[in-house]
Design a protein around this motif. Structure first.
Motif, PDB file in Angstrom:
ATOM      1  N   ARG A 103       5.282  35.510 -36.106  1.00  0.00           N
ATOM      2  CA  ARG A 103       6.526  35.013 -36.692  1.00  0.00           C
ATOM      3  C   ARG A 103       6.371  34.779 -38.185  1.00  0.00           C
ATOM      4  O   ARG A 103       5.355  34.240 -38.622  1.00  0.00           O
ATOM      5  CB  ARG A 103       6.938  33.679 -36.051  1.00  0.00           C
ATOM      6  N   ALA A 104       7.403  35.155 -38.952  1.00  0.00           N
ATOM      7  CA  ALA A 104       7.428  34.838 -40.372  1.00  0.00           C
ATOM      8  C   ALA A 104       7.874  33.392 -40.570  1.00  0.00           C
ATOM      9  O   ALA A 104       7.273  32.633 -41.336  1.00  0.00           O
ATOM     10  CB  ALA A 104       8.368  35.789 -41.110  1.00  0.00           C
ATOM     11  N   VAL A 105       8.955  32.982 -39.879  1.00  0.00           N
ATOM     12  CA  VAL A 105       9.419  31.598 -39.885  1.00  0.00           C
ATOM     13  C   VAL A 105       9.135  31.024 -38.501  1.00  0.00           C
ATOM     14  O   VAL A 105       9.492  31.616 -37.488  1.00  0.00           O
ATOM     15  CB  VAL A 105      10.920  31.503 -40.202  1.00  0.00           C
ATOM     16  N   GLY A 106       8.464  29.885 -38.465  1.00  0.00           N
ATOM     17  CA  GLY A 106       8.120  29.282 -37.187  1.00  0.00           C
ATOM     18  C   GLY A 106       6.742  29.634 -36.693  1.00  0.00           C
ATOM     19  O   GLY A 106       6.329  29.187 -35.623  1.00  0.00           O
ATOM     20  N   GLY A 156      -2.001  26.533 -40.210  1.00  0.00           N
ATOM     21  CA  GLY A 156      -1.003  25.537 -39.837  1.00  0.00           C
ATOM     22  C   GLY A 156       0.338  26.219 -39.667  1.00  0.00           C
ATOM     23  O   GLY A 156       0.450  27.225 -38.960  1.00  0.00           O
ATOM     24  N   ALA A 157       1.358  25.694 -40.332  1.00  0.00           N
ATOM     25  CA  ALA A 157       2.705  26.273 -40.273  1.00  0.00           C
ATOM     26  C   ALA A 157       3.276  26.307 -41.682  1.00  0.00           C
ATOM     27  O   ALA A 157       3.564  25.266 -42.268  1.00  0.00           O
ATOM     28  CB  ALA A 157       3.600  25.451 -39.353  1.00  0.00           C
ATOM     29  N   MET A 158       3.439  27.500 -42.226  1.00  0.00           N
ATOM     30  CA  MET A 158       3.991  27.665 -43.568  1.00  0.00           C
ATOM     31  C   MET A 158       5.448  27.232 -43.636  1.00  0.00           C
ATOM     32  O   MET A 158       5.900  26.662 -44.628  1.00  0.00           O
ATOM     33  CB  MET A 158       3.875  29.128 -44.009  1.00  0.00           C
ATOM     34  N   ALA A 159       6.209  27.536 -42.582  1.00  0.00           N
ATOM     35  CA  ALA A 159       7.643  27.254 -42.585  1.00  0.00           C
ATOM     36  C   ALA A 159       8.117  27.039 -41.154  1.00  0.00           C
ATOM     37  O   ALA A 159       8.161  27.986 -40.368  1.00  0.00           O
ATOM     38  CB  ALA A 159       8.413  28.397 -43.240  1.00  0.00           C
ATOM     39  N   PHE A 160       8.455  25.808 -40.812  1.00  0.00           N
ATOM     40  CA  PHE A 160       8.997  25.527 -39.486  1.00  0.00           C
ATOM     41  C   PHE A 160      10.409  26.101 -39.349  1.00  0.00           C
ATOM     42  O   PHE A 160      11.194  26.101 -40.305  1.00  0.00           O
ATOM     43  CB  PHE A 160       9.087  24.020 -39.245  1.00  0.00           C
ATOM     44  N   ALA A 161      10.730  26.565 -38.152  1.00  0.00           N
ATOM     45  CA  ALA A 161      12.109  26.887 -37.807  1.00  0.00           C
ATOM     46  C   ALA A 161      12.871  25.561 -37.612  1.00  0.00           C
ATOM     47  O   ALA A 161      12.254  24.505 -37.403  1.00  0.00           O
ATOM     48  CB  ALA A 161      12.141  27.727 -36.536  1.00  0.00           C
ATOM     49  N   PRO A 162      14.211  25.588 -37.677  1.00  0.00           N
ATOM     50  CA  PRO A 162      14.977  24.337 -37.578  1.00  0.00           C
ATOM     51  C   PRO A 162      14.644  23.488 -36.357  1.00  0.00           C
ATOM     52  O   PRO A 162      14.561  22.254 -36.461  1.00  0.00           O
ATOM     53  CB  PRO A 162      16.430  24.828 -37.550  1.00  0.00           C
ATOM     54  N   ASP A 163      14.474  24.106 -35.173  1.00  0.00           N
ATOM     55  CA  ASP A 163      14.168  23.293 -33.991  1.00  0.00           C
ATOM     56  C   ASP A 163      12.780  22.665 -34.098  1.00  0.00           C
ATOM     57  O   ASP A 163      12.545  21.558 -33.607  1.00  0.00           O
ATOM     58  CB  ASP A 163      14.303  24.119 -32.714  1.00  0.00           C
ATOM     59  N   GLN A 164      11.862  23.342 -34.782  1.00  0.00           N
ATOM     60  CA  GLN A 164      10.530  22.782 -34.983  1.00  0.00           C
ATOM     61  C   GLN A 164      10.565  21.614 -35.969  1.00  0.00           C
ATOM     62  O   GLN A 164       9.822  20.643 -35.807  1.00  0.00           O
ATOM     63  CB  GLN A 164       9.572  23.851 -35.492  1.00  0.00           C
ATOM     64  N   VAL A 165      11.413  21.712 -36.998  1.00  0.00           N
ATOM     65  CA  VAL A 165      11.537  20.624 -37.969  1.00  0.00           C
ATOM     66  C   VAL A 165      11.931  19.334 -37.256  1.00  0.00           C
ATOM     67  O   VAL A 165      11.374  18.259 -37.514  1.00  0.00           O
ATOM     68  CB  VAL A 165      12.556  20.970 -39.072  1.00  0.00           C
ATOM     69  N   LYS A 166      12.877  19.422 -36.332  1.00  0.00           N
ATOM     70  CA  LYS A 166      13.322  18.233 -35.590  1.00  0.00           C
ATOM     71  C   LYS A 166      12.176  17.625 -34.793  1.00  0.00           C
ATOM     72  O   LYS A 166      11.969  16.405 -34.800  1.00  0.00           O
ATOM     73  CB  LYS A 166      14.479  18.606 -34.658  1.00  0.00           C
ATOM     74  N   GLU A 212       6.047  26.125 -30.244  1.00  0.00           N
ATOM     75  CA  GLU A 212       6.710  27.323 -30.740  1.00  0.00           C
ATOM     76  C   GLU A 212       8.215  27.105 -30.840  1.00  0.00           C
ATOM     77  O   GLU A 212       8.796  26.294 -30.122  1.00  0.00           O
ATOM     78  CB  GLU A 212       6.424  28.511 -29.814  1.00  0.00           C
ATOM     79  N   SER A 213       8.841  27.859 -31.718  1.00  0.00           N
ATOM     80  CA  SER A 213      10.296  27.796 -31.849  1.00  0.00           C
ATOM     81  C   SER A 213      10.952  28.541 -30.694  1.00  0.00           C
ATOM     82  O   SER A 213      10.445  29.563 -30.226  1.00  0.00           O
ATOM     83  CB  SER A 213      10.734  28.415 -33.176  1.00  0.00           C
TER      84      SER A 213
END
Length: 234
Positions: A94-97, A115-125, A225-226
């Motif tokens: 994945r590029a995002v998430g 780690g995680a470069m960029a969380f997807a929106p559901d992961q941010v929550k 995972e997202s």
């Protein structure tokens, strides 16, 4: 009877050749099809081949690895340069998430991350909920301290951080800083140097990727995972 192709074994990684960096440095100066075509042999022999060897030597330890295609997706970009001026390897699809380990090489040197470069929106929550909760939040801070002691501070990744703590949480929250993040990643950068041309360069990749395992494990447990369809690395 086995064919020659089936019996062929990828040679062991023996370093990133100087020509790899020279090729990428030249591509940054002249990002054109004419440069690419004129130096295609260098791409195949000095860039693609050593990266393939590195991946083959690391996959038993870190699982399936993916590289990025050299052509840029310019459909929605003002920058129409056709090629990436770097080469990358990742453990995530994945590029995002994506959660995992990353390697990027350009004309100036090497960047290793995990780690995680960029969380997807559901992961941010889920990340914010875990940081807010006392047990998981304290565990995250313990991971941060452990990695910082090793010279590997955890940062917010590539997405802009919030100016303030998210609504509904106290401004003086004890973990106010990571609550504003949309990623959690360790990034180590190394300027171009002679050691990168030697077989031992793989040990640096292995050392960093192994060191960031506690951060990846925390994200796996408390964020996961997202659920969104994957945007694959390009």
């Amino acid at each position: 009877m086995a064919t020659d192709d089936a019996m062929r074994v990828t040679p062991p990684f023996d370093g990133f050749p100087p020509e790899l960096f020279t090729f990428l440095e030249g591509l940054e100066k002249d990002n054109s099809k004419s440069y690419w075509e004129a130096h295609k042999e260098a791409w195949e022999n000095s860039v693609k081949e050593p990266v393939d060897r590195l991946m083959a030597d690391l996959e038993d330890e870190f699982g399936p690895l993916r590289t990025f295609r050299p052509h840029r997706d310019v459909r929605f970009s003002k920058d129409k340069s056709p090629y990436k001026t770097w080469v990358g390897v990742t453990t995530s699809d994945r590029a995002v998430g994506g959660i995992g380990a990353f390697l990027r090489i350009d004309g100036d040197g090497i960047r290793l991350a995990g780690g995680a470069m960029a969380f997807a929106p559901d992961q941010v929550k889920r990340f914010r909920s875990a940081i807010d909760e006392e047990h998981s939040g304290a565990a995250f801070e313990a991971v941060r301290r452990r990695l910082a002691d090793r010279g590997m501070p955890v940062g917010p990744g590539v997405q802009p951080v919030l100016r303030r703590v998210p609504a509904g949480l106290p401004a003086d929250h004890p973990r106010a800083e990571p609550l504003r993040w949309k990623g959690a990643v360790v990034i180590k950068e190394y300027e171009r140097a002679a050691w990168m041309h030697r077989p031992g360069a793989i040990d640096t990749v292995r050392e960093v990727w192994t060191a960031i395992a506690p951060l990846k494990e925390w994200i796996d447990v408390y964020v996961g995972e997202s659920a969104a369809p994957p945007r694959r690395p390009r």
